[in-house]
Design a protein around this motif. Structure first.
Motif, PDB file in Angstrom:
ATOM      1  N   ASN A 129     -37.348 -48.441 -56.140  1.00 49.60           N
ATOM      2  CA  ASN A 129     -36.005 -48.265 -55.574  1.00 49.60           C
ATOM      3  C   ASN A 129     -34.934 -48.501 -56.644  1.00 49.60           C
ATOM      4  O   ASN A 129     -33.844 -48.981 -56.355  1.00 49.60           O
ATOM      5  N   ASP A 130     -35.268 -48.125 -57.884  1.00 43.44           N
ATOM      6  CA  ASP A 130     -34.436 -48.501 -59.039  1.00 43.44           C
ATOM      7  C   ASP A 130     -33.405 -47.422 -59.389  1.00 43.44           C
ATOM      8  O   ASP A 130     -33.562 -46.667 -60.345  1.00 43.44           O
ATOM      9  N   TRP A 131     -32.332 -47.356 -58.629  1.00 43.43           N
ATOM     10  CA  TRP A 131     -31.292 -46.341 -58.837  1.00 43.43           C
ATOM     11  C   TRP A 131     -30.585 -46.523 -60.181  1.00 43.43           C
ATOM     12  O   TRP A 131     -30.364 -45.548 -60.907  1.00 43.43           O
ATOM     13  N   ASP A 132     -30.300 -47.760 -60.551  1.00 44.42           N
ATOM     14  CA  ASP A 132     -29.598 -47.987 -61.819  1.00 44.42           C
ATOM     15  C   ASP A 132     -30.463 -47.550 -63.001  1.00 44.42           C
ATOM     16  O   ASP A 132     -29.979 -46.914 -63.933  1.00 44.42           O
ATOM     17  N   GLY A 133     -31.747 -47.892 -62.933  1.00 44.11           N
ATOM     18  CA  GLY A 133     -32.665 -47.471 -63.993  1.00 44.11           C
ATOM     19  C   GLY A 133     -32.743 -45.946 -64.052  1.00 44.11           C
ATOM     20  O   GLY A 133     -32.675 -45.344 -65.129  1.00 44.11           O
ATOM     21  N   PHE A 134     -32.836 -45.337 -62.877  1.00 40.77           N
ATOM     22  CA  PHE A 134     -32.901 -43.880 -62.781  1.00 40.77           C
ATOM     23  C   PHE A 134     -31.668 -43.234 -63.420  1.00 40.77           C
ATOM     24  O   PHE A 134     -31.770 -42.243 -64.147  1.00 40.77           O
ATOM     25  N   CYS A 135     -30.496 -43.834 -63.155  1.00 39.95           N
ATOM     26  CA  CYS A 135     -29.235 -43.251 -63.650  1.00 39.95           C
ATOM     27  C   CYS A 135     -29.190 -43.145 -65.170  1.00 39.95           C
ATOM     28  O   CYS A 135     -28.558 -42.246 -65.712  1.00 39.95           O
ATOM     29  N   LYS A 136     -29.876 -44.054 -65.838  1.00 34.51           N
ATOM     30  CA  LYS A 136     -29.849 -44.033 -67.310  1.00 34.51           C
ATOM     31  C   LYS A 136     -30.341 -42.699 -67.851  1.00 34.51           C
ATOM     32  O   LYS A 136     -29.830 -42.193 -68.844  1.00 34.51           O
ATOM     33  N   ASN A 137     -31.360 -42.125 -67.207  1.00 38.20           N
ATOM     34  CA  ASN A 137     -31.840 -40.799 -67.621  1.00 38.20           C
ATOM     35  C   ASN A 137     -31.145 -39.670 -66.860  1.00 38.20           C
ATOM     36  O   ASN A 137     -30.894 -38.595 -67.404  1.00 38.20           O
ATOM     37  N   PHE A 138     -30.846 -39.938 -65.605  1.00 34.65           N
ATOM     38  CA  PHE A 138     -30.312 -38.894 -64.729  1.00 34.65           C
ATOM     39  C   PHE A 138     -28.929 -38.423 -65.207  1.00 34.65           C
ATOM     40  O   PHE A 138     -28.607 -37.232 -65.112  1.00 34.65           O
ATOM     41  N   GLU A 139     -28.148 -39.345 -65.752  1.00 34.74           N
ATOM     42  CA  GLU A 139     -26.825 -38.999 -66.269  1.00 34.74           C
ATOM     43  C   GLU A 139     -26.918 -37.806 -67.221  1.00 34.74           C
ATOM     44  O   GLU A 139     -26.143 -36.854 -67.133  1.00 34.74           O
ATOM     45  N   GLN A 140     -27.885 -37.882 -68.115  1.00 34.41           N
ATOM     46  CA  GLN A 140     -28.086 -36.844 -69.122  1.00 34.41           C
ATOM     47  C   GLN A 140     -28.514 -35.517 -68.464  1.00 34.41           C
ATOM     48  O   GLN A 140     -28.033 -34.451 -68.832  1.00 34.41           O
ATOM     49  N   VAL A 141     -29.416 -35.613 -67.496  1.00 36.72           N
ATOM     50  CA  VAL A 141     -29.886 -34.418 -66.798  1.00 36.72           C
ATOM     51  C   VAL A 141     -28.705 -33.718 -66.110  1.00 36.72           C
ATOM     52  O   VAL A 141     -28.549 -32.498 -66.200  1.00 36.72           O
ATOM     53  N   GLU A 180     -28.476 -46.649 -46.596  1.00 35.17           N
ATOM     54  CA  GLU A 180     -27.715 -47.583 -47.437  1.00 35.17           C
ATOM     55  C   GLU A 180     -28.672 -48.447 -48.244  1.00 35.17           C
ATOM     56  O   GLU A 180     -29.524 -49.147 -47.656  1.00 35.17           O
ATOM     57  N   GLY A 181     -28.524 -48.402 -49.540  1.00 38.66           N
ATOM     58  CA  GLY A 181     -29.387 -49.220 -50.407  1.00 38.66           C
ATOM     59  C   GLY A 181     -30.825 -48.724 -50.489  1.00 38.66           C
ATOM     60  O   GLY A 181     -31.619 -49.236 -51.266  1.00 38.66           O
ATOM     61  N   ASN A 182     -31.164 -47.726 -49.699  1.00 39.90           N
ATOM     62  CA  ASN A 182     -32.533 -47.205 -49.704  1.00 39.90           C
ATOM     63  C   ASN A 182     -32.578 -45.907 -50.523  1.00 39.90           C
ATOM     64  O   ASN A 182     -32.529 -44.811 -49.993  1.00 39.90           O
ATOM     65  N   PHE A 183     -32.648 -46.075 -51.834  1.00 35.95           N
ATOM     66  CA  PHE A 183     -32.602 -44.905 -52.725  1.00 35.95           C
ATOM     67  C   PHE A 183     -33.920 -44.138 -52.698  1.00 35.95           C
ATOM     68  O   PHE A 183     -33.951 -42.926 -52.770  1.00 35.95           O
ATOM     69  N   LYS A 184     -35.000 -44.896 -52.619  1.00 36.06           N
ATOM     70  CA  LYS A 184     -36.305 -44.239 -52.762  1.00 36.06           C
ATOM     71  C   LYS A 184     -36.591 -43.264 -51.617  1.00 36.06           C
ATOM     72  O   LYS A 184     -37.228 -42.240 -51.811  1.00 36.06           O
ATOM     73  N   ASP A 185     -36.096 -43.559 -50.416  1.00 37.07           N
ATOM     74  CA  ASP A 185     -36.228 -42.617 -49.300  1.00 37.07           C
ATOM     75  C   ASP A 185     -34.953 -41.810 -49.123  1.00 37.07           C
ATOM     76  O   ASP A 185     -34.790 -41.089 -48.137  1.00 37.07           O
ATOM     77  N   GLY A 186     -34.041 -41.986 -50.073  1.00 36.96           N
ATOM     78  CA  GLY A 186     -32.793 -41.235 -50.016  1.00 36.96           C
ATOM     79  C   GLY A 186     -32.737 -40.264 -51.185  1.00 36.96           C
ATOM     80  O   GLY A 186     -33.627 -39.419 -51.339  1.00 36.96           O
ATOM     81  N   CYS A 187     -31.733 -40.431 -52.031  1.00 35.08           N
ATOM     82  CA  CYS A 187     -31.459 -39.431 -53.068  1.00 35.08           C
ATOM     83  C   CYS A 187     -32.489 -39.419 -54.198  1.00 35.08           C
ATOM     84  O   CYS A 187     -32.450 -38.540 -55.051  1.00 35.08           O
ATOM     85  N   MET A 188     -33.412 -40.394 -54.201  1.00 32.02           N
ATOM     86  CA  MET A 188     -34.440 -40.381 -55.256  1.00 32.02           C
ATOM     87  C   MET A 188     -35.766 -39.793 -54.780  1.00 32.02           C
ATOM     88  O   MET A 188     -36.774 -39.872 -55.481  1.00 32.02           O
ATOM     89  N   GLN A 189     -35.797 -39.195 -53.588  1.00 28.54           N
ATOM     90  CA  GLN A 189     -37.084 -38.759 -53.041  1.00 28.54           C
ATOM     91  C   GLN A 189     -37.620 -37.458 -53.634  1.00 28.54           C
ATOM     92  O   GLN A 189     -38.822 -37.245 -53.668  1.00 28.54           O
ATOM     93  N   ASP A 190     -36.752 -36.572 -54.087  1.00 25.69           N
ATOM     94  CA  ASP A 190     -37.213 -35.253 -54.553  1.00 25.69           C
ATOM     95  C   ASP A 190     -37.321 -35.168 -56.062  1.00 25.69           C
ATOM     96  O   ASP A 190     -36.660 -35.900 -56.794  1.00 25.69           O
ATOM     97  N   ILE A 191     -38.087 -34.195 -56.493  1.00 24.48           N
ATOM     98  CA  ILE A 191     -38.238 -33.962 -57.932  1.00 24.48           C
ATOM     99  C   ILE A 191     -37.184 -32.968 -58.443  1.00 24.48           C
ATOM    100  O   ILE A 191     -36.887 -32.915 -59.635  1.00 24.48           O
TER     101      ILE A 191
END
Lengths: 493, 493
Positions: B119-131, B394-405
């Protein structure tokens, strides 16, 4: 280093495309539905053309020239030597001839698949004539460039460094004692009773047993798989080795040893030096050395008493039988060491196999050197089969000279590798036995010491040395066929 | 014709290399041991680069120019148009940007595999920003070249011709009636009792049932296979289509409909025009039309009463159960038409699926057009999930915006294809029902008339027409979402 590094990058590119070719080739044999064949053949032909173009790229000549003055260590020197060897093998034959031979080979092979069953030698000759003519042309060109006889130049593709003079001597020696030994063994085995298996063993059971035997042989399943194809082979890439077998539900014997054989090829590939991955120097030394590994696994290990001692309980575990005597140690051992002259090379036992190779060697040698014509083959085949194995193949082309695919697609010069491999395998085992209690290692089921020796002395060396250097550094001497003779006498007499 | 023919040869070359890419891609997902990944990735990257170079070859601009004056028939004109379309899509983005985006996408996706579970949205953002940044740059460039908004230019990659204005209208209409319909259906289903399956169904049993259902759907096994992978997909080439599924031994429901879905994709590929094989005009029209075929199979056929009537005895045949009521027609039908709002798109039912797509559409549209930033996504996601499905993320990224590839690897613009596909599928079925007794055909188990219609009107057309032309010629009108509404009301109310 700059010039050498350009070559490294170029050969890694070739290796990447070869990777795709290996996987798609495996897929075509093991996975592809038949309707996919046409499109796949076109895609593979395109890829072959691309790899050929990369392998003969005009800039390579300059790069090789320039790399000579780079400051290279011994490994890089060997690497450069192997690149040049592959480049020379690729460039010496004109592209038109490569294409024409490939086309003629495909055509001949395609027709052969039905002609063989029909014993149709005359029909076969219509395509075979062209294959022989183009192969002779190739052998001529390769010979002139390398300063070798045509046939020696073909041998050099598969077994660099070996030549007719050596083979004549080695095979001549074999013929002086092997037929007599074979007869002795046949006479001895006549009085032995063997319980034949006449039950059915499902593909799933055989596959489960095969996987367990592969584990015993320490096949790395994280870098490879076992699948089914109509002709067993070892394919894929060192990082992902794909071996195949075929299962006959009425006969587990052949397929199990087939798996052991292919596992030997596979472990050589899996054990190649990672440091040189993707470069010619990181590849297997030769076809003879490759066969030495599969035959080391199949003949030196697989058919040995302590190995069959491990096999017996595994077979009993996986196969339900009404006759437990079949899977008892002494009976399994008899099954796996039975000697019986036959027509078919791939079904031959350890003792009669060399006769099949020598016969083919003598014929292909004289054919490539222009001493005989392709029309002479059946008569010579029949003559030599009578001399070596006391079997007549008069009029029987399908179990005679039409049985193999090698000549059909123009791979003249390959056959000697099989028997060289058997001899190297025996020599390696003799060397290993000097420092390792091999029987004890097999008996405990932990074969690590044996594999460590093979890894350190053979697998991890790739093409750093010539075959002679490799064998000398591993065993203290170059090829010595006496170890093969001793091995056979010890096992069969 | 001479210039056009040069193009044909060039695009067939590209197709041959794409063939190898498709098979090796399938292999990586379905067959390859994990240790093969590194070498395979390198080989595939090399192949991608080669295909990209061929697709953007400098001589193509001239060839296209010259081919304009060739004497071409209508099919060849369409063929030329599609070649140019693919060429423009490939050449408009600078190679550096293509590479950078591909690299950023791979990196983001690789990290996402573990970040999602955490459920690590902040960690994800580090790479996602660039994408996101590189995707916005790409969208900008594509938009400028095509005279479209950035997001419309991204849509055009997957669904040529569709634009934001249309989608706003279509999705706006959906939102006006679908949430209410969904609530009505949920209320209705509350009173229904369904026998849940809580037994275990082996992979072998599920696979055998799946193969039988594929036969019913006339999948051509001479030109394709079914295998297993962790994410189901349809790959391979039209001559050899590879579909995959995954089996959950505690739940046969999803995997069976997954097979039906992928078989829809597969039959489209198998039915593409052979005359144009290897050319862009011989490929599937768009992602929306591709999804229309998988959803036609899954939703229009697979979950229909007469189809489930065929399925029930097959399930009873392959699955041993203590509760026969599970596999009775009425119960199976309830299982396959149950409506339940949930977090996960790929698990969603037919009624709630569009909400997942609309939510993503609205966010990616505004993101590509620079109206919002990637940091705004979670809040918008939560807001829209509450509005559309009454669920909080709310706060549930893994079943929210982080669920798809899709966003993870930068495929912005793909999502609308799913719901467009569902609408096209309903429209095609309505057109088919005008001349064919669909229920009767399904009931008899011979679905040939339905497949003949699809083959004649959709599959065999490849890219000869635009999507609008294709749909008009098949159904008499362009996309009309009313058929989707009618279908849902008929099935669920």
């Amino acid at each position: 280093m700059e010039n050498y590094n350009k070559l490294v990058e170029h050969y890694k590119t070739i290796s990447n495309f070869s990777h795709l070719s290996a996987i798609c080739g495996w897929d075509a044999a093991a996975m592809m539905p038949s309707g996919g064949n046409h499109a796949r053949s076109e895609a593979m032909a395109q890829l072959s053309l691309h790899i050929h173009q990369l392998s003969t790229a005009p800039q390579l000549a300059d790069w090789f020239e320039q790399a000579q003055s780079d400051d290279l260590d011994a490994g890089q020197r060997a690497s450069l030597t192997e690149m040049k060897r592959q480049w020379q093998l690729s460039t010496v034959v004109p592209e038109d001839l490569v294409k024409a031979k490939s086309l003629a080979g495909s055509k001949c092979e395609h027709a052969w698949r039905t002609q063989r069953g029909n014993n149709d030698w005359d029909g076969f000759c219509k395509n075979f004539e062209q294959v022989v003519r183009l192969s002779q042309e190739e052998a001529q060109i390769r010979g002139e460039q390398a300063g070798l006889s045509p046939y020696d130049a073909m041998l050099d593709i598969y077994e660099p460094g070996v030549n007719t003079k050596q083979l004549d001597a080695i095979f001549g020696d074999l013929v002086s004692w092997l037929p007599q030994l074979t007869q002795q063994v046949i006479d001895k085995q006549k009085s032995e009773s063997v319980y034949e298996t006449n039950e059915s063993y499902s593909t799933e059971q055989q596959n489960a047993l095969g996987l367990e035997v592969m584990k015993l042989l320490q096949f790395d399943f994280d870098h490879g798989r076992l699948d089914i194809s109509s002709h067993p082979f070892c394919g894929g890439v060192p990082q992902d080795v794909r071996i195949t077998t075929r299962y006959d539900e009425s006969d587990f014997v052949q397929s199990l040893m087939g798996i052991v054989h292919e596992t030997g090829h596979a472990r050589y590939e899996q054990g190649l030096p990672k440091k040189w991955a993707g470069l010619p120097v990181g590849q297997a030394r030769s076809m003879g050395i490759h066969e030495s590994q599969s035959l080391f696994f199949e003949m030196q290990l697989g058919r040995s008493e302590p190995f069959i001692r491990n096999l017996a309980p595994l077979a009993q575990k996986h196969f339900v039988t009404n006759n437990n005597q079949v899977f008892e140690l002494s009976n399994l051992q008899k099954i796996y060491t039975r000697v019986q002259p036959g027509y078919i090379r791939v079904d031959a036992d350890e003792l009669t196999y060399p006769a099949h190779v020598i016969l083919r060697y003598e014929i292909e040698r004289d054919l490539m050197n222009g001493i005989i014509g392709y029309r002479d083959i059946p008569e010579l085949w029949d003559l030599k089969m009578k001399q070596l194995l006391n079997l007549s193949t008069e009029g029987n082309f399908k179990d005679g000279c039409m049985q193999d695919i090698h000549w059909t697609d123009g791979s003249f010069g390959y056959f000697p590798s099989y028997t060289l491999g058997a001899m190297y395998a025996a020599q390696f085992m003799a060397a290993i036995e000097e420092t390792i209690d091999v029987n004890e290692a097999i008996r405990t089921g932990d074969l690590t010491p044996i594999f460590t020796w093979l890894s350190e002395n053979i697998w991890s060396k790739g093409c750093l040395f010539t075959t002679d250097e490799l064998v000398s550094s591993a065993t203290g001497q170059t090829l010595n066929s006496q170890y093969f003779e001793e091995h056979l006498k010890r096992r069969y007499l």
